[in-house]
Design a protein around this motif. Structure first.
Motif, PDB file in Angstrom:
ATOM      1  N   ASP A  83      -1.548  -4.103   8.228  1.00  0.00           N
ATOM      2  CA  ASP A  83      -1.937  -2.695   8.116  1.00  0.00           C
ATOM      3  C   ASP A  83      -1.211  -2.028   6.954  1.00  0.00           C
ATOM      4  OD1 ASP A  83      -3.562  -3.048  10.325  1.00  0.00           O
ATOM      5  OD2 ASP A  83      -2.190  -2.038  11.723  1.00  0.00           O
ATOM      6  N   ARG A  84       0.068  -2.346   6.791  1.00  0.00           N
ATOM      7  CA  ARG A  84       0.856  -1.752   5.701  1.00  0.00           C
ATOM      8  C   ARG A  84       0.338  -2.209   4.339  1.00  0.00           C
ATOM      9  NH1 ARG A  84       2.949   2.566   3.793  1.00  0.00           N
ATOM     10  NH2 ARG A  84       4.775   2.233   2.484  1.00  0.00           N
ATOM     11  N   LEU A  85      -0.005  -3.470   4.205  1.00  0.00           N
ATOM     12  CA  LEU A  85      -0.559  -3.960   2.941  1.00  0.00           C
ATOM     13  C   LEU A  85      -1.867  -3.246   2.606  1.00  0.00           C
ATOM     14  CD1 LEU A  85       0.169  -7.784   3.178  1.00  0.00           C
ATOM     15  CD2 LEU A  85       1.218  -6.138   1.612  1.00  0.00           C
ATOM     16  N   ASP A  86      -2.726  -3.069   3.604  1.00  0.00           N
ATOM     17  CA  ASP A  86      -3.985  -2.352   3.381  1.00  0.00           C
ATOM     18  C   ASP A  86      -3.724  -0.908   2.962  1.00  0.00           C
ATOM     19  OD1 ASP A  86      -5.558  -4.556   3.927  1.00  0.00           O
ATOM     20  OD2 ASP A  86      -5.903  -4.004   6.024  1.00  0.00           O
ATOM     21  N   LEU A  88      -0.983   0.326   1.485  1.00  0.00           N
ATOM     22  CA  LEU A  88      -0.440   0.339   0.123  1.00  0.00           C
ATOM     23  C   LEU A  88      -1.515   0.057  -0.917  1.00  0.00           C
ATOM     24  CD1 LEU A  88       2.980  -1.469   0.703  1.00  0.00           C
ATOM     25  CD2 LEU A  88       2.627   0.944   0.103  1.00  0.00           C
ATOM     26  N   ALA A  89      -2.460  -0.820  -0.598  1.00  0.00           N
ATOM     27  CA  ALA A  89      -3.549  -1.121  -1.532  1.00  0.00           C
ATOM     28  C   ALA A  89      -4.417   0.110  -1.763  1.00  0.00           C
ATOM     29  CB  ALA A  89      -4.381  -2.286  -1.016  1.00  0.00           C
ATOM     30  N   ARG A  90      -4.695   0.851  -0.695  1.00  0.00           N
ATOM     31  CA  ARG A  90      -5.486   2.085  -0.841  1.00  0.00           C
ATOM     32  C   ARG A  90      -4.717   3.119  -1.653  1.00  0.00           C
ATOM     33  NH1 ARG A  90      -6.542   0.942   4.483  1.00  0.00           N
ATOM     34  NH2 ARG A  90      -5.045   2.487   5.200  1.00  0.00           N
ATOM     35  N   LYS A  91      -3.414   3.169  -1.460  1.00  0.00           N
ATOM     36  CA  LYS A  91      -2.568   4.176  -2.108  1.00  0.00           C
ATOM     37  C   LYS A  91      -2.266   3.832  -3.568  1.00  0.00           C
ATOM     38  CE  LYS A  91       2.161   5.917  -1.558  1.00  0.00           C
ATOM     39  NZ  LYS A  91       3.362   5.762  -0.749  1.00  0.00           N
ATOM     40  N   ASN A  92      -1.839   2.593  -3.821  1.00  0.00           N
ATOM     41  CA  ASN A  92      -1.357   2.200  -5.152  1.00  0.00           C
ATOM     42  C   ASN A  92      -2.205   1.166  -5.862  1.00  0.00           C
ATOM     43  OD1 ASN A  92       0.901   3.783  -4.592  1.00  0.00           O
ATOM     44  ND2 ASN A  92       2.041   2.068  -3.750  1.00  0.00           N
ATOM     45  N   GLY A  93      -3.110   0.518  -5.157  1.00  0.00           N
ATOM     46  CA  GLY A  93      -3.920  -0.530  -5.764  1.00  0.00           C
ATOM     47  C   GLY A  93      -3.327  -1.918  -5.613  1.00  0.00           C
ATOM     48  N   ASP A  94      -2.052  -2.090  -5.953  1.00  0.00           N
ATOM     49  CA  ASP A  94      -1.421  -3.407  -5.877  1.00  0.00           C
ATOM     50  C   ASP A  94      -0.063  -3.300  -5.193  1.00  0.00           C
ATOM     51  OD1 ASP A  94      -0.410  -5.951  -6.158  1.00  0.00           O
ATOM     52  OD2 ASP A  94      -0.402  -5.929  -8.350  1.00  0.00           O
TER      53      ASP A  94
END
Length: 152
Positions: A83-86, A88-94
């Motif tokens: 969930d955290r990776l998803d 962060l991906a939405r927030k920062n892209g990578d």
């Protein structure tokens, strides 16, 4: 859940395309990789190896496997980590991006903790290293919690 939604969207797209009035019978099919890109589908499973050392918590040191979508593996908090990776991906892209070379960072040292994350995530190869060497690296580590263990 996300895969079910994308599969439903793909099926709906196929039905609507076939039922479109005036559709040409000679229309070329959409290549599967392109369809996956458009719908945000992945061809590969998210599978990461997380290795941590010198965190100050013996239980947190070691190597863990993290699988996402569905969450699993030997990671102690697999669902929360995925969930955290998803997020962060939405927030920062990578979420695995290193600290920018031109970024100003405080000269504080957070300890000897190190981590390395390797594998595949969102269809791309990951090989990211983390440490507590300065304020930027400390912040980057904390953003990755619970993928990485807390070392506070």
């Amino acid at each position: 859940m996300l895969r079910r939604l994308t599969l439903t969207a793909a099926a709906s797209l196929a039905v609507l395309s076939a039922a479109a009035p005036g559709a040409s019978a000679a229309a070329a099919p959409i290549p599967l990789p392109l369809l996956h890109d458009v719908l945000g589908m992945k061809d590969t499973e998210d599978r990461l190896t997380v290795t941590t050392a010198e965190t100050g918590n013996r239980a947190a040191n070691g190597t863990y496997e993290l699988k996402c979508d569905p969450a699993g593996g030997t990671h102690p908090e697999a669902q929360a980590a995925c969930d955290r990776l998803d997020e962060l991906a939405r927030k920062n892209g990578d979420p695995f991006a290193p600290v920018a070379q031109d970024r100003m960072c405080t000269h504080q040292h957070g300890g000897p903790a190190t981590a390395r994350i390797t594998g595949t995530w969102n269809g791309r190869t990951v090989d990211a290293k983390f440490n507590q060497g300065n304020g930027c690296e400390i912040s980057r580590w904390r953003e990755m919690e619970p993928v990485l263990p807390s070392v506070r």
